[in-house]
Design an enzyme around this catalytic site. Structure first.
Site, PDB file in Angstrom:
ATOM      1  N   HIS A 204       0.812  -1.209   0.000  1.00  0.00           N
ATOM      2  CA  HIS A 204       0.000   0.000   0.000  1.00  0.00           C
ATOM      3  C   HIS A 204       0.855   1.273   0.000  1.00  0.00           C
ATOM      4  CE1 HIS A 204      -3.341   2.667   0.743  1.00  0.00           C
ATOM      5  NE2 HIS A 204      -4.115   1.649   0.423  1.00  0.00           N
ATOM      6  N   PRO A 205       0.530   2.226  -0.886  1.00  0.00           N
ATOM      7  CA  PRO A 205       1.376   3.409  -1.052  1.00  0.00           C
ATOM      8  C   PRO A 205       1.153   4.546  -0.056  1.00  0.00           C
ATOM      9  CG  PRO A 205      -0.372   3.468  -2.673  1.00  0.00           C
ATOM     10  CD  PRO A 205      -0.569   2.210  -1.889  1.00  0.00           C
ATOM     11  N   CYS A 206       0.169   4.423   0.850  1.00  0.00           N
ATOM     12  CA  CYS A 206      -0.167   5.617   1.636  1.00  0.00           C
ATOM     13  C   CYS A 206       0.923   6.046   2.606  1.00  0.00           C
ATOM     14  CB  CYS A 206      -1.497   5.469   2.345  1.00  0.00           C
ATOM     15  SG  CYS A 206      -1.532   4.161   3.558  1.00  0.00           S
ATOM     16  N   ARG A 207       1.875   5.142   2.899  1.00  0.00           N
ATOM     17  CA  ARG A 207       2.947   5.524   3.836  1.00  0.00           C
ATOM     18  C   ARG A 207       4.220   5.967   3.109  1.00  0.00           C
ATOM     19  NH1 ARG A 207       2.428   3.770   9.363  1.00  0.00           N
ATOM     20  NH2 ARG A 207       0.272   4.321   9.796  1.00  0.00           N
ATOM     21  N   THR A 208       4.214   5.873   1.783  1.00  0.00           N
ATOM     22  CA  THR A 208       5.430   6.152   1.016  1.00  0.00           C
ATOM     23  C   THR A 208       5.998   7.533   1.322  1.00  0.00           C
ATOM     24  OG1 THR A 208       4.666   4.741  -0.780  1.00  0.00           O
ATOM     25  CG2 THR A 208       6.407   6.295  -1.314  1.00  0.00           C
TER      26      THR A 208
END
Lengths: 273, 275
Positions: A204-208
């Site tokens: 999941h990219p939301c923490r990138t």
């Protein structure tokens, strides 16, 4: 703030650069789907919605020998729970955990090599899981919602059986599991691939943005350029068994001139090893 | 404004009469009766079909039963798409009730995501809401909400509670007045003419010059094939929640009123039915 944002155009530039480096290193990345990264932007005949844009993704396949640790079980509700191993004593299980932590020094081996663990601590580790040869396929796409790259992957056995989410979680190194687990969104999930429509696992990219910010800030402070996609990949790739050889960064920032630059361009020198 | 609220209710309470039939190849102990159900357009197949599973488990050998999955005329149905989208995309111009075939074997894991529990549906739903807010508000509104607020959105959907859901969802529909709308409109355009599952890109509701973007503007920018040229016969319908909104409708209004509970505008482009 805009520092951590990677728009589609810059994503393509980063991918282009990564591809060139990959070719030099023989690392196996290719560009798929849509038009070629270097192709013209203006061709549209309307038959395929993806045409006229440069939408596509980086792709790489790899064979990995993986031990699926079935002594820990991923439970959708609560996270990890250690099921007591019927075939091993408690003590052996403890040693196995310890050996796994010791082996974490080499982040690229995901319990794939039992001999290596032997060297480290002299303990013969009999893992509860079995070692399998798995075919991995990795895709790097651009998320327009989060303005970051996203890693998709799928994996199957040599017989063509797709792995379940539980098995994928079980093959993630224990050190990484903790970090991934802390995200409320169960960071590895099964998702529909936005361009192919098939089920893939996704990080999941939301923490990138969170982990890229210090990297990009430091680079900006030191007046260094950074390949967002490459830096990002070197962080997330190893979590799912994707090697990012160190050579990528030495190619980007050579510390010393290459031999070809030092020596005069004559045939004897050029054939030096 | 009263009219607009009615639209929200009409969207939420939309239903599709459906007939579930057991796949003929399933081994049964006695004849399997079809099961009839009114499906909510805005929900998800695996969330509302526990009764269907119970019904067919009575006639099949439950030891053999694997994960239940659904198919329509040979196409496996993606549970993670809202039910209304599946219907509009695959069956909108056929006679009601919608006939769906139920399977308990040979799960097509190259086509469908697994759905082992309701928590997977919840995770998917919340992930869509967060993604929509990333586009609308750079995630600020959804990140300011507490865990219990997120839970309220999910419970509202799961238990078909319009007021409970909208008490929280209205926050996700707000925007600074000076902006004239959201940062980007969360949308997905579906079609069955190519393998590509959907089109999703960044698109503003208002242009930098202050022009209000319409549904027609969006389609022109994202999938011009869907629009017919002057004088040409219309080849495609642009469908949202089973209706064809006027192409002149402002996109911002559509996003606020015709989005699904996941805060996305799901738009289906389907061929005009040949008579």
């Amino acid at each position: 703030m805009s520092l951590c944002v990677l728009d589609e155009e810059n994503f393509h530039l980063c991918c282009q650069l990564l591809l060139q480096l990959s070719e030099q290193l023989g690392d196996g990345w290719s560009w798929e789907g849509g038009q070629s990264l270097l192709g013209s932007r203006n061709i549209t005949d309307g038959s395929d919605p993806a045409q006229g844009s440069q939408e596509g993704y980086l792709r790489k396949t790899a064979l990995r020998s993986v031990v699926i640790d079935s002594s820990s079980v991923w439970d959708y509700e609560g996270g990890w729970s250690d099921t007591s191993c019927q075939s091993q004593s408690e003590q052996q299980e403890g040693e196995q955990e310890q050996a796994a932590v010791d082996a974490s020094a080499d982040t690229n081996s995901i319990k794939g090599d039992l001999e290596e663990q032997d060297e480290d601590d002299g303990v013969c580790v009999v893992s509860a899981g079995s070692s399998q040869l798995l075919q991995y396929e990795y895709h790097i796409l651009h998320s327009c919602s989060y303005s970051t790259p996203v890693l998709y992957f799928r994996t199957c056995t040599q017989e063509g059986r797709s792995l379940s989410l539980e098995e994928v979680w079980s093959s993630v190194h224990p050190n990484y599991r903790l970090r991934l687990q802390s995200s409320p969104l169960n960071t590895i999930t099964l998702q529909e691939h936005p361009l192919l429509g098939q089920p893939f696992f996704m990080l999941h990219p939301c923490r990138t943005e969170e982990f890229m910010r210090p990297v990009l800030q430091a680079a900006q402070d030191q007046h260094r350029s950074v390949n967002y996609v490459l830096s990002w990949l070197s962080v997330v790739g190893p979590m799912v068994g994707l090697d990012v050889p160190l050579k990528y960064s030495t190619l980007l920032h050579p510390a010393a001139p290459s031999p070809a630059e030092i020596l005069p361009p004559c045939t004897e020198a050029a054939s030096s090893t | 404004m009263a009219d607009d609220k009615d639209v929200l209710r009409d969207v939420w309470f939309g239903r599709i009469p459906t007939c579930f039939l057991l796949n003929q190849d399933e081994v049964t102990e006695r004849e399997a009766e079809p099961y009839y159900l009114l499906l909510p357009r805005v929900s998800y197949l695996t969330l509302v079909t526990d009764k269907v599973k119970k019904h067919f488990h009575k006639v099949i050998r439950t030891e053999d039963a694997e994960e239940m999955w659904f198919e329509y005329e040979g196409t496996p149905l993606k549970w993670h798409y809202p039910i209304g989208v599946l219907f509009d995309l695959h069956a909108s111009n056929t006679v009601l009730p919608w006939s769906i075939t139920v399977h308990f074997k040979n799960f097509p894991d190259r086509d469908l995501l697994h759905c082992p529990s309701h928590s997977v549906i919840e995770a998917h739903f919340m992930s869509s809401i967060k993604e929509a807010d990333a586009l609308k508000h750079k995630s600020q509104v959804v990140n300011d909400m507490q865990k219990k607020d997120h839970k309220q959105l999910w419970m509202g959907l799961q238990n078909d509670k319009f007021d409970q859901f909208w008490a929280m969802n209205r926050k996700l529909m707000e925007y600074p007045t000076e902006d004239g709308g959201f940062r980007f409109i969360p949308f997905r355009i579906y079609q069955t003419m190519s393998d590509r599952p959907f089109i999703q890109k960044q698109y503003r509701p208002v242009s930098p010059e202050g022009n209000v973007h319409t549904l027609g503007d969006l389609m022109k920018a994202m999938y011009p094939v869907a629009l017919s040229n002057e004088g040409e016969p219309k080849r495609f319908q642009v469908v949202i929640h089973g209706i064809e909104p006027l192409l002149e409708t402002p996109l911002q209004w559509l996003s606020e009123h015709l989005s699904h509970p996941d805060n996305f505008l799901h738009i289906c482009v389907i061929p005009v039915p040949s008579d």
